[in-house]
Write a protein that holds these residues in place. Sequence first.
Motif, short mmCIF file in Angstrom:
data_model
loop_
_atom_site.label_atom_id
_atom_site.label_comp_id
_atom_site.label_asym_id
_atom_site.label_seq_id
_atom_site.Cartn_x
_atom_site.Cartn_y
_atom_site.Cartn_z
N GLY A 123 -81.96 -90.10 11.08
CA GLY A 123 -83.09 -90.26 11.98
C GLY A 123 -84.29 -89.39 11.67
N TYR A 124 -84.33 -88.79 10.49
CA TYR A 124 -85.50 -88.01 10.11
C TYR A 124 -86.71 -88.92 9.96
CZ TYR A 124 -82.61 -83.90 9.12
OH TYR A 124 -81.76 -82.82 9.23
N ALA A 125 -86.49 -90.13 9.44
CA ALA A 125 -87.56 -91.11 9.30
C ALA A 125 -87.17 -92.38 10.04
CB ALA A 125 -87.80 -91.42 7.83
N THR A 126 -88.15 -93.02 10.67
CA THR A 126 -87.89 -94.25 11.42
C THR A 126 -88.60 -95.46 10.83
OG1 THR A 126 -89.70 -93.70 12.93
CG2 THR A 126 -87.47 -93.03 13.59
N ASP A 127 -89.75 -95.23 10.18
CA ASP A 127 -90.52 -96.33 9.60
C ASP A 127 -90.38 -96.28 8.08
OD1 ASP A 127 -91.27 -96.27 12.24
OD2 ASP A 127 -93.43 -96.20 11.87
N LYS A 169 -81.11 -102.18 6.50
CA LYS A 169 -80.46 -103.08 7.46
C LYS A 169 -79.22 -102.42 8.04
CE LYS A 169 -78.25 -107.61 7.96
NZ LYS A 169 -77.86 -108.86 7.27
N ARG A 170 -78.41 -101.81 7.20
CA ARG A 170 -77.17 -101.18 7.65
C ARG A 170 -77.46 -100.11 8.70
NH1 ARG A 170 -75.68 -99.68 3.02
NH2 ARG A 170 -74.63 -101.64 2.57
N PHE A 171 -78.45 -99.27 8.44
CA PHE A 171 -78.74 -98.19 9.37
C PHE A 171 -79.55 -98.66 10.57
CE2 PHE A 171 -78.03 -95.84 5.35
CZ PHE A 171 -76.90 -95.14 5.76
N ALA A 172 -80.31 -99.74 10.40
CA ALA A 172 -81.08 -100.30 11.51
C ALA A 172 -80.16 -100.81 12.61
CB ALA A 172 -81.99 -101.42 11.03
N LEU A 173 -79.00 -101.30 12.22
CA LEU A 173 -78.06 -101.82 13.19
C LEU A 173 -77.42 -100.71 14.02
CD1 LEU A 173 -76.33 -104.56 10.98
CD2 LEU A 173 -78.10 -104.88 12.73
N ARG A 174 -77.58 -99.47 13.57
CA ARG A 174 -77.00 -98.32 14.28
C ARG A 174 -78.03 -97.53 15.09
NH1 ARG A 174 -73.76 -95.55 9.22
NH2 ARG A 174 -72.73 -97.45 8.42
N GLY A 175 -79.30 -97.69 14.73
CA GLY A 175 -80.32 -96.85 15.38
C GLY A 175 -81.69 -97.47 15.34
N GLY A 176 -82.73 -96.61 15.37
CA GLY A 176 -84.09 -97.09 15.51
C GLY A 176 -84.86 -97.29 14.23
N VAL A 177 -84.22 -97.10 13.07
CA VAL A 177 -84.95 -97.25 11.82
C VAL A 177 -85.30 -98.71 11.58
CG1 VAL A 177 -82.81 -97.45 10.46
CG2 VAL A 177 -84.91 -96.72 9.35
N ARG A 178 -86.51 -98.94 11.05
CA ARG A 178 -86.99 -100.29 10.79
C ARG A 178 -87.79 -100.32 9.50
NH1 ARG A 178 -83.81 -101.00 14.16
NH2 ARG A 178 -83.94 -102.20 16.11
N LEU A 179 -87.87 -101.50 8.91
CA LEU A 179 -88.67 -101.70 7.70
C LEU A 179 -90.09 -102.08 8.10
CD1 LEU A 179 -88.83 -101.90 4.61
CD2 LEU A 179 -88.06 -104.27 4.80
N MET A 186 -94.94 -87.85 17.09
CA MET A 186 -94.91 -87.63 15.65
C MET A 186 -94.42 -88.89 14.94
SD MET A 186 -92.65 -84.89 13.44
CE MET A 186 -93.36 -83.44 14.25
N LYS A 187 -95.19 -89.35 13.96
CA LYS A 187 -94.80 -90.52 13.19
C LYS A 187 -93.99 -90.06 11.99
CE LYS A 187 -96.81 -95.01 12.06
NZ LYS A 187 -96.18 -95.66 13.23
N LYS A 188 -92.84 -90.69 11.76
CA LYS A 188 -91.93 -90.27 10.69
C LYS A 188 -91.71 -91.44 9.72
CE LYS A 188 -88.89 -89.13 13.81
NZ LYS A 188 -87.64 -88.63 14.44
N ILE A 189 -92.28 -91.29 8.52
CA ILE A 189 -92.30 -92.37 7.53
C ILE A 189 -91.51 -91.96 6.29
CG2 ILE A 189 -93.81 -93.67 5.98
CD1 ILE A 189 -96.04 -93.25 8.05
N ALA A 190 -90.83 -92.90 5.69
CA ALA A 190 -90.18 -92.66 4.40
C ALA A 190 -90.59 -93.75 3.42
CB ALA A 190 -88.67 -92.62 4.54
N VAL A 212 -80.03 -89.88 3.69
CA VAL A 212 -80.14 -88.95 4.82
C VAL A 212 -81.38 -89.15 5.67
CG1 VAL A 212 -80.42 -86.51 5.43
CG2 VAL A 212 -78.64 -87.19 3.83
N PRO A 213 -82.58 -89.30 5.07
CA PRO A 213 -83.77 -89.46 5.92
C PRO A 213 -83.68 -90.60 6.92
CG PRO A 213 -84.43 -88.98 3.68
CD PRO A 213 -82.94 -89.22 3.65
#
Length: 269
Positions: free
Chosen positions: A138-142, A165-175, A1-5, A133-134
């Motif tokens: 981790g509700y959204a990653t991209d 950037k702040r949340f990317a350093l903690r998990g898998g979220v990316r721009l 499942m792709k999760k986009i915000a 929150v998203p």
Amino acid sequence: MKKIALYGKGGIGKSTTASNLSAAFSEEGLKVCQIGCDPKNDSTRLLLGHICKQTVLDMVRDKDDDVEAADIVHTGYNGIKCVEAGGPEPGVGCAGRGIIVALEKLKSLEVITDEDLILYDVLGDVVCGGFAVPIREGYATDIYIVSSGELMSLYAANNIAKGVKRFALRGGVRLGGIIGNSRNTPNERALLEEFAKRLHTQLIAFIPRDVVVNKAENNRQTVLQYAPESAQAEVYRQLSRDIMSNEKLSVPTPMTFDELEKLVAEYGN
């Protein structure tokens, strides 16, 4: 499942972009769910053909633990699942809290399980509190940021990049990139390309300003439904394909405000 915000300054055309993207994804045969995380609950208007009258927060207030999936998940254009988080009455309570309650309720009901793609449409002048929150949970990653070449739109985009950037350093979220939504400002495309470069990302699309978008909105439809053969519809289709194949996901490198002002001045704005 792709999760986009999709994030972006209020009024930048984020919900219009989100709805047209959802329509384009669905045309490719994907099972899509669009979740509006804005207290105005108008994210899914073009997909439903009307303002959603049953938001998650409304149903939680009215029915508490008796809320069912059918109360909050609505079917829109081409079978797209539509959900609106909703929010408090103006001047009362925290709109960000509404997002937290809504996403927790969706999770507990397990109503989104077999979708190929979830698209969160998030109010984002600043990424803080419930609006984070998203990406925080981790509700959204991209993450994609919708911006024009106007200074305050870029300012909001830069602030959002700081949050990513702040949340990317903690998990898998990316721009995943900047989606340019044109306002016909001087040297707009070149400015957005350089802005994206400074943020260590890409301008994944430059959406031209076209009156067909306004006509479609006045008819409560996406461009893909209202004018499927138009050049503008193809712009959204191409963007959907580029997002699905995008491998250039990065941790952004936001600018200082002084750097941003200087950049905008260099391009004649």
